[in-house]
Scaffold this motif. Structure first.
Motif, PDB file in Angstrom:
ATOM      1  N   THR A   1       0.854  -1.186   0.000  1.00  4.89           N
ATOM      2  CA  THR A   1       0.000   0.000   0.000  1.00  4.89           C
ATOM      3  C   THR A   1       0.894   1.241   0.000  1.00  4.89           C
ATOM      4  O   THR A   1       2.087   1.169   0.317  1.00  4.89           O
ATOM      5  CB  THR A   1      -0.906   0.049   1.248  1.00  4.89           C
ATOM      6  OG1 THR A   1      -0.077   0.179   2.407  1.00  4.89           O
ATOM      7  CG2 THR A   1      -1.784  -1.190   1.353  1.00  4.89           C
ATOM      8  N   ILE A   2       0.298   2.375  -0.343  1.00  2.00           N
ATOM      9  CA  ILE A   2       1.051   3.635  -0.326  1.00  2.00           C
ATOM     10  C   ILE A   2       1.585   3.900   1.082  1.00  2.00           C
ATOM     11  O   ILE A   2       2.733   4.321   1.244  1.00  2.00           O
ATOM     12  CB  ILE A   2       0.185   4.804  -0.830  1.00  2.00           C
ATOM     13  CG1 ILE A   2      -0.102   4.617  -2.324  1.00  2.00           C
ATOM     14  CG2 ILE A   2       0.853   6.146  -0.563  1.00  2.00           C
ATOM     15  CD1 ILE A   2      -1.043   5.632  -2.929  1.00  2.00           C
ATOM     16  N   ARG A   3       0.790   3.612   2.075  1.00  2.00           N
ATOM     17  CA  ARG A   3       1.224   3.828   3.461  1.00  2.00           C
ATOM     18  C   ARG A   3       2.431   2.952   3.804  1.00  2.00           C
ATOM     19  O   ARG A   3       3.384   3.412   4.439  1.00  2.00           O
ATOM     20  CB  ARG A   3       0.074   3.543   4.421  1.00  2.00           C
ATOM     21  CG  ARG A   3       0.437   3.790   5.858  1.00  2.00           C
ATOM     22  CD  ARG A   3      -0.715   3.477   6.781  1.00  2.00           C
ATOM     23  NE  ARG A   3      -0.325   3.783   8.133  1.00  2.00           N
ATOM     24  CZ  ARG A   3      -1.065   4.425   8.979  1.00  2.00           C
ATOM     25  NH1 ARG A   3      -2.255   4.839   8.633  1.00  2.00           N
ATOM     26  NH2 ARG A   3      -0.648   4.657  10.195  1.00  2.00           N
ATOM     27  N   GLN A   4       2.404   1.685   3.403  1.00  2.00           N
ATOM     28  CA  GLN A   4       3.526   0.791   3.668  1.00  2.00           C
ATOM     29  C   GLN A   4       4.801   1.302   2.985  1.00  2.00           C
ATOM     30  O   GLN A   4       5.877   1.302   3.587  1.00  2.00           O
ATOM     31  CB  GLN A   4       3.229  -0.630   3.173  1.00  2.00           C
ATOM     32  CG  GLN A   4       2.201  -1.371   4.004  1.00  2.00           C
ATOM     33  CD  GLN A   4       1.782  -2.679   3.354  1.00  2.00           C
ATOM     34  OE1 GLN A   4       1.526  -2.748   2.150  1.00  2.00           O
ATOM     35  NE2 GLN A   4       1.710  -3.727   4.160  1.00  2.00           N
ATOM     36  N   ILE A   5       4.650   1.738   1.754  1.00  5.70           N
ATOM     37  CA  ILE A   5       5.810   2.267   1.019  1.00  5.70           C
ATOM     38  C   ILE A   5       6.315   3.524   1.706  1.00  5.70           C
ATOM     39  O   ILE A   5       7.518   3.688   1.907  1.00  5.70           O
ATOM     40  CB  ILE A   5       5.449   2.550  -0.457  1.00  5.70           C
ATOM     41  CG1 ILE A   5       5.107   1.249  -1.180  1.00  5.70           C
ATOM     42  CG2 ILE A   5       6.595   3.255  -1.158  1.00  5.70           C
ATOM     43  CD1 ILE A   5       4.477   1.446  -2.555  1.00  5.70           C
ATOM     44  N   SER A   6       5.403   4.400   2.078  1.00  3.57           N
ATOM     45  CA  SER A   6       5.774   5.655   2.742  1.00  3.57           C
ATOM     46  C   SER A   6       6.571   5.392   4.012  1.00  3.57           C
ATOM     47  O   SER A   6       7.586   6.046   4.269  1.00  3.57           O
ATOM     48  CB  SER A   6       4.515   6.454   3.054  1.00  3.57           C
ATOM     49  OG  SER A   6       4.830   7.646   3.712  1.00  3.57           O
ATOM     50  N   GLU A   7       6.133   4.437   4.808  1.00  7.81           N
ATOM     51  CA  GLU A   7       6.834   4.098   6.048  1.00  7.81           C
ATOM     52  C   GLU A   7       8.191   3.462   5.755  1.00  7.81           C
ATOM     53  O   GLU A   7       9.160   3.703   6.469  1.00  7.81           O
ATOM     54  CB  GLU A   7       5.975   3.178   6.908  1.00  7.81           C
ATOM     55  CG  GLU A   7       4.775   3.882   7.503  1.00  7.81           C
ATOM     56  CD  GLU A   7       3.775   2.940   8.170  1.00  7.81           C
ATOM     57  OE1 GLU A   7       4.012   1.713   8.180  1.00  7.81           O
ATOM     58  OE2 GLU A   7       2.763   3.442   8.684  1.00  7.81           O
ATOM     59  N   ALA A   8       8.272   2.666   4.710  1.00 11.28           N
ATOM     60  CA  ALA A   8       9.512   1.966   4.376  1.00 11.28           C
ATOM     61  C   ALA A   8      10.583   2.918   3.847  1.00 11.28           C
ATOM     62  O   ALA A   8      11.769   2.755   4.138  1.00 11.28           O
ATOM     63  CB  ALA A   8       9.244   0.862   3.365  1.00 11.28           C
ATOM     64  N   VAL A   9      10.170   3.916   3.063  1.00  9.64           N
ATOM     65  CA  VAL A   9      11.160   4.780   2.406  1.00  9.64           C
ATOM     66  C   VAL A   9      11.244   6.170   3.031  1.00  9.64           C
ATOM     67  O   VAL A   9      12.007   7.004   2.559  1.00  9.64           O
ATOM     68  CB  VAL A   9      10.896   4.896   0.880  1.00  9.64           C
ATOM     69  CG1 VAL A   9      10.944   3.532   0.221  1.00  9.64           C
ATOM     70  CG2 VAL A   9       9.579   5.582   0.584  1.00  9.64           C
ATOM     71  N   LEU A  10      10.481   6.397   4.091  1.00 13.73           N
ATOM     72  CA  LEU A  10      10.535   7.655   4.833  1.00 13.73           C
ATOM     73  C   LEU A  10      10.223   8.881   3.973  1.00 13.73           C
ATOM     74  O   LEU A  10      10.885   9.911   4.053  1.00 13.73           O
ATOM     75  CB  LEU A  10      11.897   7.810   5.519  1.00 13.73           C
ATOM     76  CG  LEU A  10      12.329   6.644   6.416  1.00 13.73           C
ATOM     77  CD1 LEU A  10      13.738   6.889   6.950  1.00 13.73           C
ATOM     78  CD2 LEU A  10      11.354   6.422   7.545  1.00 13.73           C
ATOM     79  N   ILE A  11       9.214   8.744   3.133  1.00 17.58           N
ATOM     80  CA  ILE A  11       8.704   9.871   2.343  1.00 17.58           C
ATOM     81  C   ILE A  11       7.252  10.044   2.753  1.00 17.58           C
ATOM     82  O   ILE A  11       6.508   9.062   2.845  1.00 17.58           O
ATOM     83  CB  ILE A  11       8.785   9.578   0.822  1.00 17.58           C
ATOM     84  CG1 ILE A  11      10.230   9.323   0.388  1.00 17.58           C
ATOM     85  CG2 ILE A  11       8.193  10.732   0.021  1.00 17.58           C
ATOM     86  CD1 ILE A  11      10.360   8.850  -1.053  1.00 17.58           C
ATOM     87  N   ASN A  12       6.812  11.289   3.009  1.00 19.40           N
ATOM     88  CA  ASN A  12       5.432  11.478   3.454  1.00 19.40           C
ATOM     89  C   ASN A  12       4.448  11.109   2.337  1.00 19.40           C
ATOM     90  O   ASN A  12       4.785  11.144   1.156  1.00 19.40           O
ATOM     91  CB  ASN A  12       5.194  12.896   4.007  1.00 19.40           C
ATOM     92  CG  ASN A  12       5.241  13.956   2.939  1.00 19.40           C
ATOM     93  OD1 ASN A  12       4.597  13.840   1.903  1.00 19.40           O
ATOM     94  ND2 ASN A  12       5.989  15.018   3.198  1.00 19.40           N
ATOM     95  N   THR A  13       3.238  10.744   2.730  1.00 13.19           N
ATOM     96  CA  THR A  13       2.260  10.226   1.773  1.00 13.19           C
ATOM     97  C   THR A  13       1.887  11.228   0.691  1.00 13.19           C
ATOM     98  O   THR A  13       1.595  10.840  -0.429  1.00 13.19           O
ATOM     99  CB  THR A  13       0.983   9.726   2.489  1.00 13.19           C
ATOM    100  OG1 THR A  13       0.502  10.742   3.359  1.00 13.19           O
ATOM    101  CG2 THR A  13       1.243   8.460   3.260  1.00 13.19           C
TER     102      THR A  13
END
Length: 144
Positions: free
Chosen positions: A51-63
């Motif tokens: 999910t976008i949220r999972q990616i955001s948390e993994a790569v430290l970029i805000n949603t």
């Protein structure tokens, strides 16, 4: 003395992080990508659809920013959005065949750059660094 050593450690850590960041940016840009693009596509390349949220948390970029990056990668045919059948609110991002082909080509080269960075550092030393950085990171989280 301990405080002085903590400050010195902090400065060396920050300088090392900056040097590493510049090296990695240079490597990624040599493949015609921006760091944020590479981080997102690498996340779905390595971990599969997310999910976008999972990616955001993994790569430290805000949603908010990550949506722009995903839109750009999708327009270039490197990732695609897939609706979740169980929950219509959820949208997965997954790598396309074109994206996988690109990453199959550039990721091994990127990994070689990282391996070169740690050349001469023993496995034991890497384990120590991992343990110390995790400890410092957890302390930083607790103090926020």
């Amino acid at each position: 003395m301990s405080d002085n050593l903590s400050l010195k450690t902090f400065v060396v850590l920050m300088k090392a992080a900056k040097s590493i960041e510049e090296l990695i940016k240079k490597d990624i840009s040599s493949h015609g990508m921006k760091s944020s693009d590479f981080a997102v596509i690498e996340a779905v390349y390595s971990k599969g659809r997310q999910t976008i949220r999972q990616i955001s948390e993994a790569v430290l970029i805000n949603t908010g920013s990550i949506t722009y990056v995903i839109d750009k990668l999708e327009n270039n045919g490197l990732v695609e959005r897939v609706d979740c059948k169980e929950d219509r609110r959820v949208v997965y991002i997954q790598i396309t065949d074109k994206g996988k082909k690109l990453m199959d080509e550039i990721f091994p080269k990127h990994q070689q750059v990282i391996e070169a960075l740690f050349e001469g550092v023993t496995s034991e030393e890497k384990e120590i660094v991992l343990d110390v950085l995790k400890k410092v990171g957890r302390k930083g989280e607790a103090l926020r």
